[in-house]
Motif scaffolding. Structure first.
Motif, mmCIF file in Angstrom:
data_model
loop_
_atom_site.group_PDB
_atom_site.id
_atom_site.type_symbol
_atom_site.label_atom_id
_atom_site.label_comp_id
_atom_site.label_asym_id
_atom_site.label_seq_id
_atom_site.Cartn_x
_atom_site.Cartn_y
_atom_site.Cartn_z
ATOM 1 N N HIS A 48 -16.129 95.381 -41.033
ATOM 2 C CA HIS A 48 -17.019 95.012 -39.936
ATOM 3 C C HIS A 48 -18.391 94.599 -40.471
ATOM 4 O O HIS A 48 -18.880 95.150 -41.459
ATOM 5 N N ILE A 49 -19.002 93.632 -39.776
ATOM 6 C CA ILE A 49 -20.432 93.360 -39.939
ATOM 7 C C ILE A 49 -21.125 94.070 -38.787
ATOM 8 O O ILE A 49 -20.813 93.835 -37.619
ATOM 9 N N ARG A 50 -22.069 94.947 -39.110
ATOM 10 C CA ARG A 50 -22.743 95.752 -38.093
ATOM 11 C C ARG A 50 -24.200 95.323 -37.950
ATOM 12 O O ARG A 50 -24.770 94.673 -38.834
ATOM 13 N N SER A 51 -24.809 95.726 -36.843
ATOM 14 C CA SER A 51 -26.189 95.319 -36.560
ATOM 15 C C SER A 51 -27.211 96.094 -37.375
ATOM 16 O O SER A 51 -28.392 95.759 -37.381
ATOM 17 N N GLY A 52 -26.795 97.133 -38.081
ATOM 18 C CA GLY A 52 -27.690 97.908 -38.937
ATOM 19 C C GLY A 52 -26.923 98.468 -40.119
ATOM 20 O O GLY A 52 -25.676 98.436 -40.154
ATOM 21 N N TYR A 57 -24.189 101.958 -36.216
ATOM 22 C CA TYR A 57 -24.603 100.707 -35.593
ATOM 23 C C TYR A 57 -23.365 99.968 -35.082
ATOM 24 O O TYR A 57 -22.322 99.968 -35.750
ATOM 25 N N PRO A 58 -23.458 99.306 -33.919
ATOM 26 C CA PRO A 58 -22.274 98.636 -33.369
ATOM 27 C C PRO A 58 -21.873 97.412 -34.190
ATOM 28 O O PRO A 58 -22.733 96.671 -34.662
ATOM 29 N N PRO A 59 -20.558 97.177 -34.372
ATOM 30 C CA PRO A 59 -20.097 95.964 -35.062
ATOM 31 C C PRO A 59 -20.159 94.763 -34.141
ATOM 32 O O PRO A 59 -20.001 94.900 -32.928
ATOM 33 N N PRO A 90 -28.057 87.732 -39.072
ATOM 34 C CA PRO A 90 -27.882 88.679 -40.168
ATOM 35 C C PRO A 90 -27.191 89.952 -39.710
ATOM 36 O O PRO A 90 -27.351 90.379 -38.565
ATOM 37 N N GLY A 91 -26.425 90.551 -40.603
ATOM 38 C CA GLY A 91 -25.762 91.816 -40.302
ATOM 39 C C GLY A 91 -25.532 92.579 -41.591
ATOM 40 O O GLY A 91 -25.883 92.122 -42.689
ATOM 41 N N TRP A 92 -24.901 93.766 -41.476
ATOM 42 C CA TRP A 92 -24.768 94.663 -42.623
ATOM 43 C C TRP A 92 -23.310 95.042 -42.863
ATOM 44 O O TRP A 92 -22.553 95.265 -41.926
#
Length: 466
Positions: A48-52, A57-59, A90-92
């Motif tokens: 997953h790419i998450r918001s933080g 953090y939500p994906p 951008p994501g994490w």
């Protein structure tokens, strides 16, 4: 023949633009390869790419196995890598070696003490735990869902669901039938689907309930009268909202006369209701007083969509003042701290989301320059539509709802070809700077499969977030 030639020229121009962009990207990638840019490759079946930079953090996006993406930052505290999603935001991604592998350039770039390490950007604060309620259509099913996309549950049917300040109750309305002037009622239901009860009945077309800051009252809009026949009129006053066949002519030297037609149209008023007893009082209102929103920081203040723009009503004195003079401002919603108002704005032939200051120096000042447009279609969107043989159009963005901490705004959009719930950052360093960034689906893919959404631009409030 001329039309075909013109269309062909537009397609060739669009194709040329895409080829130019592709060449620029290829050149950029070639230069990057020569400099060994930091990159990440997915080893697991998917990540997953998450918001933080953490799992709480939500994906909002997923990378498949074997995908390689560029790295733009690193969080040393959690060991997560910052990348760019397919939505351009951008994501994490977790730095777990069992999930991803990074190249030597990434290790060199982000392990050296001389190089500042990236941290979570200020416009991506940790999301508050919250619940979202939404309707699939006006009068249709109402659902509740956790902010992270878990525990989707059917509640009931009705219009314009609104969560109470403590997030425990949902206020909504129902109509006996869809006809103009139909009778309806105000209802409450617990967020777990229990305890549904009728608060008030016998009111004409109630909608858009908004809670008082202490959760003891609701103000809604209702029809109190209507003209059912088509009316044609000429006068020196500007045509009201909803006027059609508008013409303008000058009589004499300076007299401007507007001629227009008014189709059958209900008049809308405001009513305050005690949710415990059902007792109510009708408030001072304009001919069209629609979509009220109660100031969470000032219990004596209500803002609604009036005849010529947004109107501020002092509930303690019964006096109203114009807040904006733009008739395209629709469905206002206060931010949790009462400092901002998000609106669904009629932008030519489609809907967009604007945010403005909750207090204005004067109506003409448009909130002292504090208006910011958060959503817009890019030129590349129109180019791609043209290449696909479609008529270029801007997609719709509507029905904003603030997150509990005011850092994000959830909204409806049809940019993928169907209505979906997306989210964006609402924190702005200054007007136009960093506002509306990081737009992406609010829930993981497939969360609302089989739950189609609709929006018809009739001032419906689809979402509520607490």
């Amino acid at each position: 023949m001329i039309h075909k030639a013109s269309s062909s020229i537009r397609r060739m121009a669009a194709l040329a633009l895409l080829l130019l962009l592709a060449r620029a990207v290829f050149t950029s990638q070639t230069a990057a390869q020569e400099g060994s840019p930091p990159q990440l490759t997915v080893l697991a079946p998917a990540v997953h790419i998450r918001s933080g930079p953490a799992t709480h953090y939500p994906p909002f996006d997923t990378l498949a196995q074997g995908t390689t993406v560029g790295i733009i930052g690193y969080n040393a505290e959690t060991g997560w890598w910052q990348v760019v999603s397919r939505f351009g935001s951008p994501g994490w991604v977790s730095g777990n070696a069992a999930l991803v592998a990074v190249n030597e350039a990434a290790v060199a770039a982000y392990s050296s003490p001389a190089v500042p390490q990236a941290v979570a950007p200020a416009f991506q604060p940790p999301p508050a735990v919250g619940i979202i309620v939404f309707q699939t259509a006006s009068g249709g099913p109402i659902y509740a869902i956790n902010q992270d996309g878990s525990n989707l549950r059917y509640l009931t049917t009705g219009l314009d669901p609104a969560l109470s300040p403590d997030g425990q109750w949902v206020a909504f309305t129902r109509w006996d039938n869809p006809q103009i002037g139909a009778l309806g009622s105000l209802w409450l239901i617990n967020v777990d689907g229990s305890g549904e009860r009728r608060v008030m009945e016998g009111v004409h077309q109630p909608k858009s309930p908004t809670w008082s800051p202490d959760g003891t009252q609701v103000i809604l809009t209702m029809t109190y009268g209507e003209h059912l026949n088509t009316v044609s009129k000429c006068s020196g006053e500007r045509p009201p909202r909803g006027a059609t066949d508008v013409t303008v002519k000058v009589e004499g030297k300076d007299d401007v006369v507007y001629c227009y037609t008014l189709l059958p149209d209900p008049y809308w008023g405001l009513r305050r209701v005690n949710v415990a007893s059902g007792q109510f009082e009708d408030l001072n209102y304009d001919t069209h007083s629609i979509s009220p929103t109660w100031d969470p920081a000032n219990p004596a203040r209500l803002v609604y969509d009036g005849e010529w723009g947004l109107v501020s009503l002092d509930l303690s004195q019964g006096k109203s003042l114009p807040l904006t003079t733009d008739v395209q401002d629709r469905s206002p919603v206060f931010s949790p701290d009462g400092s901002k108002i998000a609106v669904t704005y009629r932008q030519d032939d489609h809907w967009e989301i604007h945010v403005l200051n909750a207090w204005c120096a004067s109506p003409a000042a448009e909130c002292a320059g504090g208006r910011v447009r958060l959503t817009a279609s890019s030129y590349l969107t129109w180019v791609q539509q043209e290449l696909n043989g479609q008529m270029p159009r801007s997609y719709h963005n509507a029905s904003p709802a603030w997150s509990p901490d005011g850092s994000q705004i959830a909204f409806l959009t049809d940019r993928t070809g169907r209505w979906e719930i997306w989210v964006m950052d609402a924190v702005c360093a200054s007007p136009g700077a960093g506002c509306g960034s990081n737009q992406r689906p609010l829930f993981p893919a497939g969360t609302l499969a089989g739950v189609p959404l609709q929006y018809h631009g009739v001032d419906e409030r689809v979402l509520s977030w607490r």
